[in-house]
Write an enzyme that holds these catalytic residues in place. Sequence first.
Site, PDB file in Angstrom:
ATOM      1  N   SER A 264       0.831  -1.202   0.000  1.00  0.00           N
ATOM      2  CA  SER A 264       0.000   0.000   0.000  1.00  0.00           C
ATOM      3  C   SER A 264       0.865   1.251   0.000  1.00  0.00           C
ATOM      4  O   SER A 264       2.084   1.197   0.224  1.00  0.00           O
ATOM      5  CB  SER A 264      -0.897   0.016   1.242  1.00  0.00           C
ATOM      6  OG  SER A 264      -0.107   0.235   2.412  1.00  0.00           O
ATOM      7  N   LYS A 265       0.217   2.387  -0.222  1.00  0.00           N
ATOM      8  CA  LYS A 265       0.912   3.676  -0.175  1.00  0.00           C
ATOM      9  C   LYS A 265       1.545   3.879   1.197  1.00  0.00           C
ATOM     10  O   LYS A 265       2.641   4.426   1.307  1.00  0.00           O
ATOM     11  CB  LYS A 265      -0.072   4.800  -0.479  1.00  0.00           C
ATOM     12  CG  LYS A 265       0.529   6.202  -0.370  1.00  0.00           C
ATOM     13  CD  LYS A 265      -0.510   7.267  -0.606  1.00  0.00           C
ATOM     14  CE  LYS A 265       0.083   8.663  -0.461  1.00  0.00           C
ATOM     15  NZ  LYS A 265       0.524   8.966   0.917  1.00  0.00           N
TER      16      LYS A 265
END
Length: 506
Positions: A264-265
Amino acid sequence: MKGKVRVRFAPSPTGPLHIGGVRTALFNYLFAKKHGGDFLLRIEDTDQTRLVEEAEDYINESLNWLGLVPDEGVREGGEFGPYKQSERSEIYRRYADELVNNHWAYYAFDTPEELEKLRNDYEQEKRTFSYNQHNRLQMRNSLSLTEQQTSELIAAGTPFVLRFKMPENVEVSQEDLIRGTVRFNTSTLDDKVIFKSDGLPTYHLANIVDDHLMKITHVIRGEEWLPSLPLHIMLYRAFGWEDECPAFAHLPLILKPSGKGKLSKRDGDKEGFPVFPLRWEAPDGELAAGYREEGYFPEAVINILAMLGWNPGTEQELFSLSELVKAFSLDRVNKAGARFDPEKAKWYNQQYLQNKSTEELTLLFLEELKLKGITAEKWFAGKVVESVKERAVFVKDIWEQGSYFFEAPEVYDENTVRKFWKEDTARIVTDCLRILEAEEDFTSALLEEKIKAYVTGHDLGFGKVMNPLRIAVVGEAKGPHLFDIFEMLGKAETLLRIENALERIR
């Protein structure tokens, strides 16, 4: 493989393109080109509430930067357009009506508030609410209402959605090109909304209709879509398109560096690496790093992503895009998730940097210098590149490794000074300064010969002389061969830096 291969990459423009999406685009592109087929870019923007205005341009720019240019798309055109789903709403309406008329779909008038209440009621009973074959006749829809009641509600403008009428206890099996045969039973599935009250379809209906009309032969997508597969297969059956159903391949997830969970970011923010191809500024002003702006070469990013979940079956690790096209096959894609390794990503970029010609790197380095307001002769920048590139991972590292060729040190690294600048160092450096002042032929080989003669003649260790001289001209203990630095800086600059060091370092 019957007919021409046609694949599509179909992102939603709701934000920046995650590298998991880029890898999906890459694998579709490689498969299409390997088989002489077409690679389509379709923009799936039916969820109007989540649209981000700049996202579509971002998707196109990302693919173009990486060299994954679509054969057909919004920008490229093509005979199967429009390639933006929001421009195809009349097409979807026609097919949705067909499903209603053939009793594969029905009108549902339940309000969001009514559904939310049901969910809460089920939750209190420790059950999960699902709108399905077991309770659909207790809900407010065209299956539980009379035809007249349904018509009156529609005529009165009552909001409704269309739900797919999932049959009971039907075995659905499908061959997946990566996972083998996957099986489902419809009794475990709910009646998904296929057409929303805003007049646009959901992903499921639009996806199937578009893939059919655009003659898509292979659907290569992430494994997060695997639970949607039985609904999609049932939609093909409902339309009578079973014989034209595309082949499916569900790609493994890209996992966090720890190997636990989807990348994920937040993982990138936490560990300092990008998860998007290009820099992204969100509407609220939040910034996200991009591979391009971090200094990665597009060909390195392609190589990084190709190796996430696929292997060539050989020891080769570096591939050009054309080499990947030749080597790629879906039967070498893994089922298990692929762990993202930020250090391996840097290694790939370093390999590409080292393999670039001095000419190409020099032009890139001159751009880096320009951003810093520094003008340099091309020949000189080229010599700097040749001197320090072996220690660089990114072009910006050439500056970090060789900035002293353009700027004299203002400060001297304290630890290095403490280690190498002793009580007698100033005298030794002064002696070397006099030797250098006397030389007209300021070339690396001659200067090395003269200073080495001094070292030997005074029975000194080389480190006792070379390290302080390096501190004087560089500011710290780094850089290529010391006498090469002297020659590149030239006599006047070298002497000035040594004099400054003698004044400043105590």
